[in-house]
Every structure is written in C-alpha cells, then in structure tokens.
Design a protein around this motif. Structure first.
Motif, short mmCIF file in Angstrom:
data_model
loop_
_atom_site.label_atom_id
_atom_site.label_comp_id
_atom_site.label_asym_id
_atom_site.label_seq_id
_atom_site.Cartn_x
_atom_site.Cartn_y
_atom_site.Cartn_z
N ASP A 173 -12.35 1.11 20.64
CA ASP A 173 -12.86 2.78 19.84
C ASP A 173 -11.69 2.59 18.98
OD1 ASP A 173 -14.25 3.85 21.82
OD2 ASP A 173 -12.68 4.29 23.07
N LEU A 174 -10.61 1.55 18.76
CA LEU A 174 -9.80 1.51 17.09
C LEU A 174 -10.70 2.22 15.82
CD1 LEU A 174 -6.98 0.37 15.76
CD2 LEU A 174 -7.86 -1.33 15.64
N ILE A 175 -10.35 2.54 15.05
CA ILE A 175 -11.38 3.10 13.82
C ILE A 175 -10.24 2.24 12.12
CG2 ILE A 175 -11.25 4.70 12.27
CD1 ILE A 175 -11.68 6.57 15.09
N VAL A 176 -10.95 2.01 11.67
CA VAL A 176 -10.31 0.99 10.87
C VAL A 176 -10.48 1.92 9.17
CG1 VAL A 176 -10.21 -1.52 9.71
CG2 VAL A 176 -10.31 -0.86 11.91
N ASN A 177 -9.90 2.19 8.28
CA ASN A 177 -10.14 3.11 7.47
C ASN A 177 -9.46 1.53 6.36
OD1 ASN A 177 -8.88 5.37 5.15
ND2 ASN A 177 -11.21 6.05 6.26
N LYS A 178 -10.20 1.96 4.93
CA LYS A 178 -9.26 0.77 4.34
C LYS A 178 -8.73 -0.13 4.40
CE LYS A 178 -10.57 4.20 1.49
NZ LYS A 178 -10.32 5.39 0.35
N GLY A 179 -8.93 -0.32 5.90
CA GLY A 179 -7.84 -2.08 6.34
C GLY A 179 -7.07 -1.19 7.38
N LEU A 180 -6.52 0.28 7.04
CA LEU A 180 -5.19 0.98 8.14
C LEU A 180 -6.22 1.41 9.58
CD1 LEU A 180 -4.17 3.20 5.68
CD2 LEU A 180 -2.98 1.26 6.14
N LYS A 181 -5.07 0.27 10.34
CA LYS A 181 -5.78 1.31 11.93
C LYS A 181 -5.52 1.97 12.25
CE LYS A 181 -5.59 -4.44 13.14
NZ LYS A 181 -4.89 -4.96 13.84
N ILE A 182 -6.25 3.26 12.73
CA ILE A 182 -6.39 4.96 13.30
C ILE A 182 -6.76 4.49 14.89
CG2 ILE A 182 -7.00 6.72 13.18
CD1 ILE A 182 -7.92 7.00 10.44
#
Length: 328
Positions: A230-239
């Motif tokens: 379920d991890l979201i990676v936005n432009k290299g940043l982990k959410i």
C-alpha cells in the motif's frame, strides 16, 4: 485475487496459544466474546482455541447486529477480541455494559485514534492494540501496558518470537528506521498450500516476511506503518497511507477512510476515499484539507477526495483497497 491457503500445524497453533495466554491473567473462569467470522484466524485461534486451552468459555455471536451483540454481552464475557470496525459499532451503541470485561483487544486492521478515543470517552476503558497474521497463527505482539501510547504501537513481540526490520535488499536496519518486518518462531506457518513459489517468496531460513512496514521504538515495541504493497511513492518520497487515514478519520463526519496511490505522470499521488453522511461535501473537503495542513507534510496531502456513502470491505471488515484502486 485468489486466496492463499495457509498451512498451520498443531505445533504452530499450540505455541501461539501459550504465547498469547502468557501475556494475560486468564483462568478457567474467563469467557471470550467471539463476534468475528469463524474462518478468520483471530477468531478461530484466539477466541476459540485460546479459550479451550485455558479451560474457559467462548461466547459465539452468530451475526454482527445490535440484537446479537447485546445477547452475547448478556453472557458476561471477561475478554473481548474484535476488529476496529466492531469497536466503532460499540461506540455508536453508546450504552453497553462492559463492567465485567478485563481486557479489550483489537486486531485485524489498523486501530484509528478516533475509535480508541471515543471508546475511552464513552466507556472509560482502554483498547489494547495487537498485531498478527494468519501465517503467524496469528499473534505476533500486543500492547498490554496500562498507559496509552500511539495507536500504531502494537507492543513487544510475544515470548519466543524474533523480529527484524529489513530494507529492500534484505539488510537488517537499526532501531528507529522503517522497513519490512520479518519474524521467526515456532508459530510461523508451514507454508502456503500447493503454492511452492509463493511460499519461497516469504519464508527464508525460518524467517517470515510479513509484508508490513514497521519500526522499533526506543523501548523495543513494534510500531506499524502499513502494508508494503500500500506504500505510495511520490517523486521519491514515501507516503504511508495509515498515517494519512488516521488524520482524516479524526473528523467527526467521517466514518471510513481508504487512501490509495494513483499513477500520474510516472509517479503516484495519494487519493482519499471518504465514507460520510455529510451533505455539504465542499465544506467537508475544505475542513479535511485544513486538518492535513495542520498535521501532515505537504507531499502527504491527498490530491483528490472521493466521497461515498460507504466503502467496500473485505469479508473480515477491512477496507478493500483493491476495489478502491480498480475504481480509480
């Protein structure tokens, strides 16, 4: 997807019963409130076999509705093991009699601050947060301390269970770093039924890959950050969706939240599905955005809000994130 058959031996289950009962003050006079599906490992192994092991009683609630829940409570359970959604339902019922209950345990899904706070306000009692998987028979850890810690803290590993936090290259990380939680012990499954490749992916030299992201706090307790898938990676940043969901759930008009990633231009953005009965959705959206501004870094803010009367759930009461992703 196709469910995997988890092969648990008698040794796995017996070991986990001992591990669980050693954490509690339980006797043959205790009775466990069982309102979860009998096919669920938490219900089967903790509520049924765990009660049998100590010579106690299981109170079976055949259906989760107001009448059956109240009928079950009339049998005076001393231990209640439930998922967050059921504790939320207890909060909505408001006037239940829990005087004789010694322990309230929550597992099966992430416990939101909102539900634990409401339960404490309405009933004056603490929900003890626990953690486990079917593959671990199911208990790994439970937080039995008297004081209240963050809801993502699930306590120390039970006796006989080793834990490691590893990065994507299988390197063991130091305390405080988030990585994938691996566990080892006599409660770990034999493997997946007729699925050798799937088994080899998660079992290595006796260590089991839980697929959950976690870290150890300074005292050695496990702190969960959500499922790795379920991890979201936005432009290299982990959410970590669990963190965002916890903030959104704290709004009084929100009763279910699911945050998932949506692919946009070679990256992912967080999208929030909100279950609410609120009529003025523009007002609710502004209030949720304000809450995110106060509590989360900018890159963690949902880029889109989708409001619904309810969210799809799995058979065990979890938000069905596969269905949410398919909708996107």
């Amino acid at each position: 997807g196709m469910p995997k058959g988890v092969m648990l031996s008698s040794k796995n289950i017996m070991t986990n019963m001992v591990q669980g009962s050693s954490l509690l003050d339980v006797t043959p006079s205790d009775s466990v409130y069982g309102a979860l599906p009998l096919f669920h490992a938490l219900m089967q192994n903790s509520c049924v076999w765990g009660a049998v092991y100590v010579g106690g009683t299981t109170i079976l609630v055949p259906k989760i509705d107001r009448r059956n829940l109240i009928d079950g409570l009339k049998q005076k359970p001393t231990i209640i093991i439930a998922v967050p959604a059921l504790f939320g339902l207890f909060c909505m019922m408001k006037n239940l009699d829990f005087k004789q209950v010694k322990y309230f345990f929550c597992g099966g899904d992430a416990l939101p601050d909102k539900i634990r706070m409401y339960f404490a306000l309405i009933y004056g009692r603490k929900i003890n947060n626990g953690y486990g998987l079917t593959e671990t028979s199911p208990l790994i850890a439970v937080d039995t301390d008297d004081y209240i810690g963050p809801t993502d803290t699930v306590g120390y590993p039970a006796y006989g269970i080793e834990c490691q936090i590893r990065d994507e290259n299988n390197n063991v990380l130091n305390d405080g770093h988030i990585g994938v939680l691996w566990v080892k012990g006599d409660n770990i499954m034999l493997g997946y039924y007729s699925a050798k490749e799937a088994t080899e992916k998660v079992l290595q030299n006796g260590w089991f890959n839980t697929g959950d992201l976690a870290r150890f706090d300074k005292s050695g307790k496990i702190v969960l950050a959500g499922r790795e898938k379920d991890l979201i990676v936005n432009k290299g940043l982990k959410i970590y969706p669990q963190e965002v969901e916890n903030v959104l759930m704290s709004h009084p008009s929100v009763f279910k939240v699911g945050v998932v990633g949506q692919k946009v231009d070679e990256t992912e953005i967080p999208v929030a599905f909100i279950a609410t009965k609120e009529k003025d959705l523009e007002k609710l959206k502004r209030e949720l955005q304000d809450m995110c501004t106060r509590n989360l870094a900018n890159y963690k803010h949902p880029r889109n809000y989708i409001f619904k009367d309810d969210l799809a759930s799995t058979a065990t009461g979890k938000i069905d994130k596969k269905a949410l992703r398919q909708e996107l």
